[in-house]
Scaffold this motif. Structure first.
Motif, PDB file in Angstrom:
ATOM      1  N   ILE A   1       0.723  -1.121  -0.144  1.00 19.40           N
ATOM      2  CA  ILE A   1       0.310  -0.020   0.044  1.00 19.40           C
ATOM      3  C   ILE A   1       0.784   0.918  -0.584  1.00 19.40           C
ATOM      4  CG2 ILE A   1      -1.816   1.613   1.314  1.00 19.40           C
ATOM      5  CD1 ILE A   1      -2.336  -0.746  -0.146  1.00 19.40           C
ATOM      6  N   VAL A   2       1.781   1.051   0.311  1.00 17.89           N
ATOM      7  CA  VAL A   2       2.849   2.533   0.530  1.00 17.89           C
ATOM      8  C   VAL A   2       3.326   2.627  -0.233  1.00 17.89           C
ATOM      9  CG1 VAL A   2       4.814   3.137   1.510  1.00 17.89           C
ATOM     10  CG2 VAL A   2       3.604   1.837   3.383  1.00 17.89           C
ATOM     11  N   GLY A   3       3.970   1.821  -0.986  1.00 16.86           N
ATOM     12  CA  GLY A   3       4.799   1.627  -2.186  1.00 16.86           C
ATOM     13  C   GLY A   3       2.926   2.027  -3.866  1.00 16.86           C
ATOM     14  N   LYS A   4       2.375   2.072  -3.253  1.00 19.53           N
ATOM     15  CA  LYS A   4       1.270   2.097  -4.355  1.00 19.53           C
ATOM     16  C   LYS A   4       0.989   4.028  -4.211  1.00 19.53           C
ATOM     17  CE  LYS A   4      -1.285  -2.128  -5.240  1.00 19.53           C
ATOM     18  NZ  LYS A   4      -2.190  -3.082  -5.052  1.00 19.53           N
ATOM     19  N   VAL A   5       0.796   4.244  -2.641  1.00 16.94           N
ATOM     20  CA  VAL A   5      -0.122   5.701  -2.684  1.00 16.94           C
ATOM     21  C   VAL A   5       1.415   6.882  -3.176  1.00 16.94           C
ATOM     22  CG1 VAL A   5      -0.128   7.036  -0.606  1.00 16.94           C
ATOM     23  CG2 VAL A   5      -1.102   5.709  -0.529  1.00 16.94           C
TER      24      VAL A   5
END
Length: 295
Positions: free
Chosen positions: A177-181
């Protein structure tokens, strides 16, 4: 020839001083224009200049600490963005899930602005107005911008590292999720990031202007929510929230390199500065000044 040039320069300076006195006089006389307390353009401008001067008069240590606090507090928007995105992406498409983060994006801004911490984008136009009004120099503006940006970024670094540690341990989001954000912020050409950031800076400058025109806390919360949720829903680039998003991605995702982080941060900061200083401070100030007759 030199004497003639000196005389012309002296004449120009006298005319400029005379004009500045007329502007200051009009600002001093500015009052509310209706019985319901609606503020005039001049009264809002006067209040903005006064608030800007108060910030200039603060000690450097106070400015740095206040801006660092803002960088930390804005991280709560990031915490909620990741949480909402992770939760809803299990049952909804990723695009819809990310759009839903616009509902929680304003939380950090409400904390920062109502808590009187110093956020670069909210203060950009505010700090530019005393320079336009010839009460402070461009050098002093750049110095104070440097302090505020440094504090905001350092605060963002610290809160990003804390949230990257606590998020997975609470089970509310993971590194994917961190990477996608982060990719939602950086996955654009530099010119697009810059232009988007100009629009975001413009909106943040308007936010500061609108807050000066409102009188109660509830109205201020509504204004902050409308402006910042609009930025989030449309995907406009905000350099300080984006700093937390992309720095977290730099630490937690192999897809975010230092070059991508630096490229994003440079163009987002430049765009936000141009948006607030030019499209709000300069235009609002000139709209007032051009209506004044030199006496």
């Amino acid at each position: 020839m030199a004497d003639k040039q000196d005389k012309e320069e002296a004449k120009r300076q006298r005319e400029e001083e005379k004009r500045q006195k007329s502007i200051d006089s009009e600002l001093k006389k500015s009052k509310s224009v209706s019985n319901d307390g609606t503020k005039s353009h001049g009264e809002i401008l006067k209040q903005q200049i006064t608030e800007g001067l108060e910030t200039y008069d603060k000690k450097a240590s106070s400015l740095l600490l206040s801006s660092l606090t803002a960088g930390l507090e804005i991280g709560f928007s990031y915490l909620l963005i990741c949480t909402v995105y992770a939760y809803f992406s299990k049952s909804l498409s990723e695009d819809i899930s990310y759009k839903l983060t616009a509902l929680v994006y304003p939380v950090g801004f409400i904390m920062v602005i109502l808590g009187q911490s110093i956020l670069f984008t909210e203060q950009t136009s505010l700090l530019t107005l005393p320079v336009l009004n010839k009460k402070r120099s461009v050098g002093s503006l750049l110095k104070i911008w440097g302090l505020v940006i440094s504090g905001n970024l350092i605060g963002g670094f610290l809160i990003a590292m804390l949230l990257l540690w606590i998020g997975p341990r609470l089970g509310i989001f993971d590194m994917q999720i961190v990477g996608k954000v982060a990719l939602h912020a950086v996955d654009f050409p530099s010119l697009v990031i810059f232009t988007s950031a100009v629009l975001a800076g413009w909106l943040m400058g308007l936010l500061s202007w609108l807050l000066s025109s409102s009188r109660d806390t509830l109205s201020k919360i509504v204004i902050i929510f409308i402006i910042t949720s609009m930025m989030a829903f449309t995907g406009l680039h905000h350099s300080i929230v984006g700093n937390v998003e992309v720095f977290a991605g730099l630490i937690g995702s192999p897809e975010i390199t230092f070059e991508r982080y630096l490229n994003f941060q440079v163009f987002a900061l430049l765009g936000n500065a141009v948006g607030g200083a030019v499209f709000v401070a300069l235009l609002k100030y000139r709209a007032f000044v051009y209506n004044i007759d030199v006496k």
